[in-house]
Motif scaffolding. Structure first.
Motif, PDB file in Angstrom:
ATOM      1  N   UNK A 298     -27.853 -63.948  47.133  1.00 30.77           N
ATOM      2  CA  UNK A 298     -27.372 -63.717  45.771  1.00 30.77           C
ATOM      3  C   UNK A 298     -27.019 -62.245  45.574  1.00 30.77           C
ATOM      4  N   UNK A 299     -26.020 -61.996  44.701  1.00 27.34           N
ATOM      5  CA  UNK A 299     -25.630 -60.614  44.413  1.00 27.34           C
ATOM      6  C   UNK A 299     -25.176 -60.493  42.966  1.00 27.34           C
ATOM      7  N   UNK A 300     -25.177 -59.278  42.494  1.00 27.67           N
ATOM      8  CA  UNK A 300     -24.694 -58.967  41.150  1.00 27.67           C
ATOM      9  C   UNK A 300     -24.001 -57.611  41.202  1.00 27.67           C
ATOM     10  N   UNK A 301     -22.936 -57.471  40.471  1.00 26.31           N
ATOM     11  CA  UNK A 301     -22.243 -56.184  40.411  1.00 26.31           C
ATOM     12  C   UNK A 301     -21.719 -55.959  38.997  1.00 26.31           C
TER      13      UNK A 301
ATOM     14  N   UNK B  16     -16.386 -54.979  34.131  1.00 25.79           N
ATOM     15  CA  UNK B  16     -16.493 -56.319  34.695  1.00 25.79           C
ATOM     16  C   UNK B  16     -17.901 -56.565  35.216  1.00 25.79           C
ATOM     17  N   UNK B  17     -18.429 -57.750  34.928  1.00 26.51           N
ATOM     18  CA  UNK B  17     -19.718 -58.206  35.439  1.00 26.51           C
ATOM     19  C   UNK B  17     -19.473 -59.409  36.339  1.00 26.51           C
ATOM     20  N   UNK B  18     -20.049 -59.386  37.531  1.00 26.75           N
ATOM     21  CA  UNK B  18     -19.893 -60.489  38.481  1.00 26.75           C
ATOM     22  C   UNK B  18     -21.251 -60.894  39.026  1.00 26.75           C
ATOM     23  N   UNK B  19     -21.488 -62.187  39.079  1.00 29.25           N
ATOM     24  CA  UNK B  19     -22.698 -62.750  39.661  1.00 29.25           C
ATOM     25  C   UNK B  19     -22.261 -63.749  40.718  1.00 29.25           C
TER      26      UNK B  19
ATOM     27  N   UNK C 266     -18.732 -67.350  42.953  1.00 25.51           N
ATOM     28  CA  UNK C 266     -18.760 -66.173  42.081  1.00 25.51           C
ATOM     29  C   UNK C 266     -18.321 -66.558  40.677  1.00 25.51           C
ATOM     30  N   UNK C 267     -18.961 -65.926  39.704  1.00 22.98           N
ATOM     31  CA  UNK C 267     -18.565 -66.040  38.303  1.00 22.98           C
ATOM     32  C   UNK C 267     -18.448 -64.629  37.745  1.00 22.98           C
ATOM     33  N   UNK C 268     -17.434 -64.385  36.896  1.00 22.27           N
ATOM     34  CA  UNK C 268     -17.207 -63.022  36.416  1.00 22.27           C
ATOM     35  C   UNK C 268     -16.670 -63.026  34.991  1.00 22.27           C
TER      36      UNK C 268
ATOM     37  N   UNK D  39     -21.773 -60.045  54.184  1.00 16.23           N
ATOM     38  CA  UNK D  39     -23.063 -60.446  53.620  1.00 16.23           C
ATOM     39  C   UNK D  39     -23.892 -59.253  53.178  1.00 16.23           C
ATOM     40  N   UNK D  40     -23.442 -58.040  53.456  1.00 13.65           N
ATOM     41  CA  UNK D  40     -24.092 -56.839  52.942  1.00 13.65           C
ATOM     42  C   UNK D  40     -23.286 -56.214  51.798  1.00 13.65           C
ATOM     43  N   UNK D  41     -22.306 -56.960  51.281  1.00 14.69           N
ATOM     44  CA  UNK D  41     -21.390 -56.427  50.279  1.00 14.69           C
ATOM     45  C   UNK D  41     -21.546 -57.184  48.965  1.00 14.69           C
ATOM     46  N   UNK D  42     -21.939 -56.518  47.877  1.00 15.68           N
ATOM     47  CA  UNK D  42     -22.135 -57.208  46.599  1.00 15.68           C
ATOM     48  C   UNK D  42     -20.828 -57.406  45.831  1.00 15.68           C
ATOM     49  N   UNK D  43     -19.848 -58.013  46.488  1.00 17.88           N
ATOM     50  CA  UNK D  43     -18.558 -58.335  45.884  1.00 17.88           C
ATOM     51  C   UNK D  43     -18.030 -59.612  46.511  1.00 17.88           C
TER      52      UNK D  43
END
Length: 695
Positions: free
Chosen positions: A449-452, A490-493, A507-509, A51-55
């Protein structure tokens, strides 16, 4: 100097991580998702909460899997993953549509390199010796270097861990399967005290040819055994030295999906098989507190040896033989430095060199003389890289920044064989910069929520650089030493959460790969009349996808409680912009839905349905019309078991019965290599009986 409290947080599980990327509860997770940890080492380079990882991450509990299964089988039905198969042994994980060349596979953090056309890298590790499997999806070159376009898979054996007092513990397992007449077993022993820690393990498998609803698949069985030894020594407080030794040998491994008609009718059908193959790992590592930070270093040698044979059905003997060892020598170091309470800076360097000298021979002429036809000689790939990662922790969110520089050099003494062999222009060096930026906001336990956004690269492998040979797509492929590395962006949300109310991840990428390495049809033929493809950098490809998974406890007193509802879904679409057609071998959309009950002791069960859609988006131009559409299908599995608790000298004893493909559906996976002119079907209805104990 103290760190922000969340750097040390080991969040207890109210449920399972079961779906760190969603769980279909196959293999390792099918019994009890609540036993899995929320921690992963592979995502950040140190143990951290997901939960601390944006992946998007996935953790599988391999310790509960059957001793007869292959590692790749655990990825079937998981969100964003698939399995590429050329037989029962050769099953490789696929991440977001990208196959073994485009993911980094590790064993205990050590890269497993091999340039084999048939077979699975993941199968060079025995499932019975693993503790967990960690998967990080999306670009991962900042930490893992070349090949991490789709992500990284880390197969982790049990840690050699010191204890305050002398301890002795372990586990044993045995299993027998009906669909392939398989027998397997394994044992792990862990002993420790304050200054010494030891892990010893051994497994063995004897797998027969498996049955399908349309008959038995000949030559699909194999034999395998593996050994593990780890020893850790406390040099001083906060300093440890560890030796890691691993060995696996497989015998009589065939690849039914490789079967194809030979150029000469007298040869009949040629099928690739390996009478014997081995993997050996020797690793020496050190971890210690150095100044204000922590230093981790590792030196290793890993060897993958294979006897490769091409069996001719017309001659009833081997027509081609090839013995090759791919050796990787490597070193890695990283230093984690806290900067105040809210920064954690990681500095690292990595170097490895892979070498291989395939010596291939074939019979020809009326006298059946053995003639050398080695695809290349004395090939090497050298990689040197440095990386930096900065993690900034705030009260409610985490920011991660990373960058890496790599230089990769490929060279060989000879490319090709016979009159067309060359020794000129084989050396090539490419310099690559990878980067990543990601953020995750911890609004609440169930809302994160996260984004990378990041880039990754893949340097061409030995076969793409140097091998001139005919492959299963009907073309003679010409290697190209001057290839550029593939570059992906690559963009991931995503959104994920975990609490007593359940756990989920969504996740969507979108991934774009430039300088995609593939074969271009030249319009020419070789002396045997086979059309030629030259390996080149083509135009870009694009892959979009959505993946989801969840575990939800069902409230109430249904049959005593402890009920859980699980599910997952994956949708992927790839496009080859060069040929304006679908990308070759993309997994079909699929979903799973399961329900089960798992009390601490007594009877437990889990039922699951997996549905896979038709895949008719085929790469007709790229594959020379060899990629065929795959019909949709659905399968049902049921797992039954009984936990005895402490019994018979064990602290925990459990018996299980797994019933797979209950309705005996005949189907084929889209990513399974198909023998020429026929389908390689998946196993039919089967029963797997297992017994596991811990002490």
């Amino acid at each position: 100097m103290s760190l922000h409290p969340r750097f040390h947080r080991l969040t207890p599980l109210a449920l399972a991580v079961a779906t760190a990327a969603g769980f279909s509860l196959t293999a390792s997770a099918r019994e009890d998702p609540a036993t899995l940890s929320t921690l992963t080492v592979t995502a950040k380079g140190y143990e951290a909460d997901t939960l601390d990882t944006p992946n998007a991450t996935l953790t599988l509990d391999a310790s509960e899997a059957s001793a007869t299964e292959s590692v790749g089988s655990l990825f079937r039905g998981q969100p964003g993953t698939a399995v590429k198969s050329d037989g029962a042994w050769g099953q490789n994980p696929v991440l977001r549509g990208l196959q073994k060349e485009s993911i980094v596979l590790q064993v205990d953090g050590v890269r497993l390199n091999s340039a084999q056309p048939q077979g699975a890298l993941a199968s060079f590790a025995s499932l019975g010796l693993l503790e967990s499997i960690e998967v990080v999806k999306g670009p991962g070159s900042v930490l893992h270097g070349s090949g991490a376009l789709g992500g990284a898979v880390n197969l982790r054996t049990p840690d050699a861990t010191f204890t305050d007092t002398a301890t002795l513990q372990g586990r044993v397992s045995a299993s027998a399967g009906s669909v392939d007449k398989s027998l397997g077993g394994g044992a792990l022993l862990q002993a420790a005290n304050p200054d010494h820690a030891l892990v010893l393990g051994a497994t063995g498998r004897d797998v027969g040819d498996y049955d399908t609803p349309e008959g038995r698949v000949e030559n699909s069985g194999f034999e395998s055994h593996a050994l593990l030894a780890k020893y850790a020594f406390r040099l001083a407080e906060g300093h440890r030295l560890q030796l890691n030794l691993q060995y696996q040998e497989d015998r009589d491994v065939w690849y039914p999906g490789s079967a194809k008609r030979a150029p000469s009718p007298a040869l009949g059908t040629l099928t690739i098989h390996s009478p014997r193959q081995e993997r050996e790992l020797y690793e020496l590592s050190y971890e210690g507190e150095l100044g204000p930070g922590t230093l981790e270093t590792s030196l290793y040698r890993q060897e993958a040896f294979r006897q490769i044979r091409g069996y001719s059905s017309g001659l009833d003997r081997n027509q081609v033989r090839n013995d090759v060892t791919f050796t990787t020598d490597g070193a890695r170091a990283q230093y984690r430095l806290p900067l105040g309470e809210r920064h954690l800076l990681t500095l690292g360097a990595e170097t490895w060199e892979m070498s291989g000298d395939p010596q291939r021979f074939r019979f020809q002429g009326a006298s059946n003389d053995e003639v050398a036809s080695s695809p290349f000689r004395n090939g090497t790939i050298e990689s040197r890289g440095v990386f930096v990662q900065d993690e900034v922790m705030f009260d409610d969110w985490t920011l991660m920044l990373g960058a890496r520089y790599d230089s990769v050099t490929g060279d060989a003494d000879v490319k090709g064989s016979g009159p067309g062999a060359t020794t000129e222009g084989l050396r090539n060096t490419s310099d690559t910069l990878s980067w990543s930026i990601g953020a995750i906001y911890n609004a609440s336990p169930l809302l994160n929520p996260y984004v990378s956004l990041g880039s990754a690269y893949r340097a061409p492998d030995m076969r793409e650089r140097f091998e001139d040979a005919e492959r299963g797509d009907g073309f003679f492929h010409l290697g190209n030493p001057q290839l550029d590395p593939e570059q992906s962006t690559s963009l991931e949300i995503g959104l994920k959460g975990r609490s007593e109310r359940g756990e989920y991840q969504l996740a969507a990428f979108h991934t774009r790969i430039d300088d995609y390495i593939a074969g271009r049809v030249t319009g020419l033929t070789n002396p045997q009349g086979t059309p030629i493809k030259r390996t080149e950098n083509l135009d870009r490809v694009e892959i979009q996808g959505v993946e989801a998974g969840f575990v939800v406890p069902l409230e109430g007193d249904l049959a005593g409680g402890d009920w859980r509802l699980t599910g997952s879904a994956t949708w992927l679409r790839g496009t080859n912009k060069q040929d304006d057609e679908p990308l070759f071998q993309m997994p079909a959309p699929e979903a799973t839905l399961g329900i089960g009950q798992r009390p601490e002791q007594g009877f437990h069960w889990h039922a699951q349905i997996r549905g896979v859609a038709r895949q008719d988006r085929t790469a007709d131009s790229f594959s020379n019309d060899t990629e065929r559409a795959t019909p949709g299908y659905a399968t049902a599995d049921l797992t039954l078991g009984w936990s005895f608790g402490p019994a018979g000298g064990f602290s925990d004893l459990e018996a299980g019965l797994e019933l797979t493909n209950l309705f005996d559906r005949g189907y084929r996976e889209h990513l399974t290599d198909q023998p020429e002119g026929s389908d390689l079907l998946a196993p039919g209805r089967g029963a797997l009986l297992s017994l596991r104990g811990r002490f």
